[in-house]
Design a protein around this motif. Sequence first.
Motif, mmCIF file in Angstrom:
data_model
loop_
_atom_site.group_PDB
_atom_site.id
_atom_site.type_symbol
_atom_site.label_atom_id
_atom_site.label_comp_id
_atom_site.label_asym_id
_atom_site.label_seq_id
_atom_site.Cartn_x
_atom_site.Cartn_y
_atom_site.Cartn_z
ATOM 1 N N ASP A 196 0.833 -1.211 0.000
ATOM 2 C CA ASP A 196 0.000 0.000 0.000
ATOM 3 C C ASP A 196 0.865 1.257 0.000
ATOM 4 O OD1 ASP A 196 -2.700 1.318 0.343
ATOM 5 O OD2 ASP A 196 -1.703 2.013 2.179
ATOM 6 N N ARG A 197 1.906 1.256 0.811
ATOM 7 C CA ARG A 197 2.809 2.410 0.868
ATOM 8 C C ARG A 197 3.448 2.647 -0.497
ATOM 9 N NH1 ARG A 197 7.803 3.842 0.769
ATOM 10 N NH2 ARG A 197 8.644 1.734 0.660
ATOM 11 N N LEU A 198 3.909 1.572 -1.124
ATOM 12 C CA LEU A 198 4.549 1.690 -2.431
ATOM 13 C C LEU A 198 3.555 2.122 -3.507
ATOM 14 C CD1 LEU A 198 6.878 -1.404 -2.133
ATOM 15 C CD2 LEU A 198 7.628 0.981 -2.367
ATOM 16 N N TYR A 199 2.355 1.593 -3.443
ATOM 17 C CA TYR A 199 1.300 2.002 -4.382
ATOM 18 C C TYR A 199 1.123 3.517 -4.337
ATOM 19 C CZ TYR A 199 -3.422 2.732 -6.187
ATOM 20 O OH TYR A 199 -4.505 3.191 -6.893
ATOM 21 N N HIS A 200 0.981 4.040 -3.132
ATOM 22 C CA HIS A 200 0.756 5.481 -2.989
ATOM 23 C C HIS A 200 2.009 6.292 -3.339
ATOM 24 C CE1 HIS A 200 -3.351 5.240 -1.680
ATOM 25 N NE2 HIS A 200 -3.011 4.250 -0.875
ATOM 26 N N ALA A 201 3.168 5.738 -3.079
ATOM 27 C CA ALA A 201 4.409 6.423 -3.457
ATOM 28 C C ALA A 201 4.530 6.511 -4.980
ATOM 29 C CB ALA A 201 5.618 5.705 -2.861
ATOM 30 N N ILE A 202 4.141 5.454 -5.672
ATOM 31 C CA ILE A 202 4.158 5.475 -7.136
ATOM 32 C C ILE A 202 3.161 6.504 -7.652
ATOM 33 C CG2 ILE A 202 3.583 4.148 -9.222
ATOM 34 C CD1 ILE A 202 4.778 1.677 -7.752
ATOM 35 N N GLU A 203 1.966 6.485 -7.102
ATOM 36 C CA GLU A 203 0.948 7.455 -7.507
ATOM 37 C C GLU A 203 1.441 8.889 -7.299
ATOM 38 O OE1 GLU A 203 -2.470 7.079 -8.721
ATOM 39 O OE2 GLU A 203 -1.531 5.196 -9.321
ATOM 40 N N LYS A 204 2.113 9.137 -6.183
ATOM 41 C CA LYS A 204 2.638 10.475 -5.907
ATOM 42 C C LYS A 204 3.737 10.838 -6.901
ATOM 43 C CE LYS A 204 4.582 13.449 -2.320
ATOM 44 N NZ LYS A 204 5.227 14.272 -3.321
ATOM 45 N N ALA A 205 4.634 9.900 -7.167
ATOM 46 C CA ALA A 205 5.701 10.167 -8.131
ATOM 47 C C ALA A 205 5.118 10.481 -9.504
ATOM 48 C CB ALA A 205 6.662 8.976 -8.201
ATOM 49 N N LEU A 206 4.096 9.758 -9.899
ATOM 50 C CA LEU A 206 3.457 10.022 -11.189
ATOM 51 C C LEU A 206 2.789 11.394 -11.196
ATOM 52 C CD1 LEU A 206 1.917 6.502 -11.842
ATOM 53 C CD2 LEU A 206 3.911 7.510 -12.973
#
Length: 114
Positions: A75-85
């Motif tokens: 979940d943390r990585l999912y949201h980190a990817i979304e933020k980076a995008l």
Amino acid sequence: MGKYLQIRVSANTFNEDDVKKAWPSLWNLIWDEGGHRVPKKGVMELALAAYDAVRAGLVEDRVADALKDGANEADRLYHAIEKALADRAPKEADRLSYELEDCLDRLEDIAKKF
């Protein structure tokens, strides 16, 4: 970005069958056995679904306990990817995508036990 036209950087799974082949035990625990119907079953969706299944009690308690730490990381990585995008940082999103796939590998190893 134009006044009316949005420019987006996105992450998509090209072939959902590859996701099922890469993480079959996790896939079955989260989607097939649970009977959950979702329109898209890619890498990002699997990460979020693992977290949701643990958090919402959609899997047995013993399974949820085993998956909890990895699901939280997914979940943390999912949201980190979304933020980076959203921040238009594709290199960061790419780096994080490898971390997410490694996290799903670890979750798959746990899911195989069930």
